[in-house]
Design a protein around this motif. Structure first.
Motif, short mmCIF file in Angstrom:
data_model
loop_
_atom_site.label_atom_id
_atom_site.label_comp_id
_atom_site.label_asym_id
_atom_site.label_seq_id
_atom_site.Cartn_x
_atom_site.Cartn_y
_atom_site.Cartn_z
N TRP A 126 29.25 -2.98 -1.05
CA TRP A 126 28.65 -4.12 -1.89
C TRP A 126 27.95 -3.64 -2.83
O TRP A 126 27.74 -1.85 -2.80
CB TRP A 126 27.23 -3.83 -0.78
CG TRP A 126 25.52 -4.78 -0.92
CD1 TRP A 126 25.09 -4.32 -2.70
CD2 TRP A 126 25.12 -5.59 -0.51
NE1 TRP A 126 23.98 -5.81 -2.32
CE2 TRP A 126 24.02 -6.20 -1.50
CE3 TRP A 126 25.63 -6.62 0.89
CZ2 TRP A 126 23.48 -7.53 -0.92
CZ3 TRP A 126 24.45 -7.26 1.33
CH2 TRP A 126 24.10 -7.79 1.07
N PRO A 127 28.47 -3.97 -4.17
CA PRO A 127 27.83 -2.79 -5.51
C PRO A 127 26.38 -3.06 -5.81
O PRO A 127 25.97 -3.11 -5.31
CB PRO A 127 28.19 -4.82 -6.01
CG PRO A 127 29.64 -5.74 -5.94
CD PRO A 127 28.77 -5.57 -4.31
N SER A 128 26.83 -1.79 -5.86
CA SER A 128 25.40 -1.28 -5.40
C SER A 128 25.39 0.01 -7.46
O SER A 128 26.27 0.39 -8.37
CB SER A 128 25.12 -0.39 -5.11
OG SER A 128 25.86 0.75 -5.18
N ARG A 129 24.18 0.13 -7.23
CA ARG A 129 23.88 1.48 -9.03
C ARG A 129 24.44 3.38 -8.23
O ARG A 129 24.28 4.11 -9.13
CB ARG A 129 22.61 2.07 -8.54
CG ARG A 129 21.73 0.43 -9.38
CD ARG A 129 20.10 0.40 -9.44
NE ARG A 129 19.46 -0.59 -10.11
CZ ARG A 129 19.21 -1.99 -9.45
NH1 ARG A 129 19.77 -1.49 -7.95
NH2 ARG A 129 18.90 -2.81 -9.93
N ILE A 151 19.48 -2.85 -1.01
CA ILE A 151 20.75 -3.07 -0.43
C ILE A 151 21.42 -2.38 -1.51
O ILE A 151 22.29 -1.58 -1.83
CB ILE A 151 21.43 -4.08 0.32
CG1 ILE A 151 20.15 -4.24 1.13
CG2 ILE A 151 22.69 -4.36 0.73
CD1 ILE A 151 20.25 -5.61 2.20
N PRO A 152 21.08 -2.53 -2.60
CA PRO A 152 22.65 -2.14 -3.92
C PRO A 152 21.78 -1.21 -4.82
O PRO A 152 21.85 -0.70 -5.53
CB PRO A 152 22.79 -3.08 -5.06
CG PRO A 152 21.68 -3.74 -4.64
CD PRO A 152 19.90 -3.78 -3.39
N ALA A 210 23.10 -12.99 -1.11
CA ALA A 210 23.95 -11.86 -2.16
C ALA A 210 25.24 -12.74 -2.87
O ALA A 210 24.62 -13.27 -4.03
CB ALA A 210 23.72 -10.80 -2.17
N ARG A 251 32.13 -5.08 -12.85
CA ARG A 251 31.12 -4.37 -12.11
C ARG A 251 30.82 -5.01 -10.80
O ARG A 251 29.64 -4.50 -10.25
CB ARG A 251 30.42 -3.83 -12.44
CG ARG A 251 30.27 -2.82 -13.68
CD ARG A 251 28.78 -1.62 -14.17
NE ARG A 251 28.18 -1.58 -13.30
CZ ARG A 251 27.29 -0.66 -13.94
NH1 ARG A 251 26.66 -0.85 -15.13
NH2 ARG A 251 26.78 0.77 -13.69
N ILE A 252 30.39 -6.34 -10.73
CA ILE A 252 30.14 -7.08 -9.80
C ILE A 252 31.37 -7.38 -9.03
O ILE A 252 31.19 -9.21 -7.71
CB ILE A 252 29.18 -8.35 -9.75
CG1 ILE A 252 29.38 -9.12 -11.26
CG2 ILE A 252 27.95 -7.55 -10.15
CD1 ILE A 252 28.36 -10.43 -10.55
#
Lengths: 365, 365
Positions: free
Chosen positions: B134-137, B224-225, B246, B284-285
């Motif tokens: 999952w794309p995240s920080r 979640i992200p 999402a 990035r996503i």
């Protein structure tokens, strides 16, 4: 409530931005709509100057309530010790019949708990639900989803009631003549999902014609913002996770977008030129525009405004409450649910067209 | 598998873009990584020219399989009649020990069904799970979530196993020494959520120290992200809805963004200037970068590539499979699960550091 004015009961406390923001929201709505009168609940010493400053004394009646429900208060505690809170007082105005709708920015769990014990469940409703608005590709700009957190459970009969409540809300709140209802699942094929979803799929489908809505069957997470459905039905656990996941995704993308535009001096110039476009985007997905979770299945209408709502957001929640009061939504929904408690009586369509108006015997009207 | 080459078994059929795209993905991986050998499954007449054209004959062994599992095939049907499919053949190579990992872009339900009956559940695992990225920080750029659809149910013990499998995956696949694990719920307070979640909260918390992970407690959809967690544990129903929600939200925002930039001639010019920034965002996503759902809890590693993956996406899935094979993930996970079946034995940390390497008795190695 026989007068032409609609009365909105406002919990002025409990929002993240404090009562000044709530009163600013009232001022926005009052300026746009002279047909609303407000009963404003909270500490008199704090609210009185805010109301006078906005010159709202004629439209607002102040109701003194010394206590405030905090954002982290436990619902069970508030139920036992919350009688002096602004939230309790605001719900009480609807129960007593002196207001048509209650609007609060406060703690959702506490608001639902107070609403449950004071307004009580509508006859025939097992579990009340919270319906939220979701930015979408539909012409109205959003879809309705319920339940998003009133209860963590829902069986097949609850899901049928959610379908009826959701489509009645879509019809009365947003003028959709024949709302399209979908049931959230992990796939669109009929054999997918939990046992109670397969049963719910059958009984919602059977109820569609008599209640004048279109049932589109199972929908998936990707369909929530789509234009193939108006009302998405799910249990409160799944709905709450989906809602917060979408919020998290939108905020991640916004953050990445800002970072992408800060990357080089050239991209900063591009950002300046793109500003109008980006504002246009954020307006379409702006939660303030579609602010207002509505509690369905109680004897009275309660609108939950987002805790972080600004004046525009509060005003949007008030507008939604006003619209629902104007259409006599609470009475129509009660009749709709009642007509579905006795099977076979479903051909009546009480919330669609009600020339007799004789549903005024319910507690709220 | 005693050689230095890692062998990846590839189902060349079943992706939305056809076998040419899958072979293009193989070519990308082969060019970057000379240590991979491929067994490619599908109709020989169709695949042979594709492989020759890409000059991959030295790296690829072709395995003829006449049938293809369609995207809408029922898993139960494929289990009974799917023996001649490329998917079956690709899984079979892992079962037979001639390949380390299987990669397929095909029908998820069918792939899980075939993997279950051929590879069988790992000893001590009740329900296998699908873990997605999952794309995240986070610094790695993504978080891991499981289960996202292997099973629609999960009780407290399943959730504990998901926590162990997820953190082992994070450690071996992505080098996180001490992964942070969270349990998805509708609130972060301990009294929130369903009964099995409260029990799972306790037992996962108790297992953290012995298995060298950090348990952050309940997390919500918005988390979640986030960068406060690496592994998000949930049942397959909720996880699947969250994942697809999402996806739907991201695609809605992309669409609105494109429309916002098309609105006026000036905004079209802005879009041109903003192109680099927008590409930076979409990178990035980009789901292709993080392509690959991994089936956990089977005697063998299966990577599910997205059905619509292009060559870059297929190559990313192969890279993930290669990484997991290199770290001996399947064996370490088996040892990890086994050590938690007998309570009190948990102080051993088999997937963290395994100097003896004596877990090679499992079927896969």
């Amino acid at each position: 409530m026989g007068t032409t004015k609609t009365v909105i009961s406002i919990d002025a406390m409990g929002g993240d931005r404090g009562p000044a923001t709530v009163v600013a929201g009232i001022a926005k709505s009052a300026a746009k709509n002279p047909d609303i009168r407000f009963i404003v609940h909270g500490p008199r010493a704090e609210l009185s100057p805010l109301i006078s400053k906005r010159k709202l004394d004629a439209q607002c009646e102040l109701r003194d309530a010394s206590d405030v429900v905090s954002m982290d208060a436990k619902p069970s505690h508030v139920m036992r010790h919350g009688k002096k809170t602004s939230m309790w007082s605001a719900v009480e105005s609807v129960r007593a019949g002196e207001a048509d709708v209650c609007v609060s920015c406060g703690n959702t769990g506490a608001l639902m708990a107070i609403s449950m014990i004071r307004l009580r469940k509508m006859e025939g409703v097992n579990r009340p639900a919270i319906a939220c608005l979701w930015p979408s590709r539909n012409e109205t700009g959003f879809n309705i989803m319920l339940d998003v957190g009133a209860d963590i459970r829902a069986d097949q009969d609850d899901l049928l009631q959610y379908a009826l409540m959701g489509m009645s809300y879509a019809r009365n709140g947003f003028g959709l003549d024949r709302p399209r209802v979908g049931l959230l699942n992990v796939g669109t094929e009929e054999h997918k999902g939990r046992a109670e979803l397969k049963v719910a799929n059958d009984i919602i489908s059977s109820a569609a014609d008599a209640n004048a809505f279109d049932y589109v069957g199972f929908v998936e997470g990707v369909d929530i913002p789509s234009d193939r459905v108006d009302v998405i039905v799910t249990d409160g656990f799944t709905g709450n996770v989906a809602l917060k996941t979408a919020e998290g995704t939108a905020s991640l993308i916004s953050e990445f977008l800002r970072e992408a535009f800060k990357y080089t001096p050239l991209s900063r110039i591009a950002a300046l030129l793109a500003l109008t476009s980006l504002r246009r985007l954020s307006k379409r997905i702006d939660p303030r525009r579609v602010n207002g979770g509505v509690f369905l299945g109680l004897n009275g209408t309660v609108v939950k405004s987002h805790g972080s709502a600004d004046a525009t957001g509060v005003s949007a929640a008030i507008k939604l409450g006003f619209k629902l009061a104007q259409t006599g939504f609470a009475e129509k929904l009660a009749a709709r649910v009642a007509s579905n408690v006795t099977p076979g009586q479903g051909a009546a369509s009480p919330d669609h067209d009600d020339p007799t108006g004789d549903h005024s015997t319910t507690e709220i009207s």
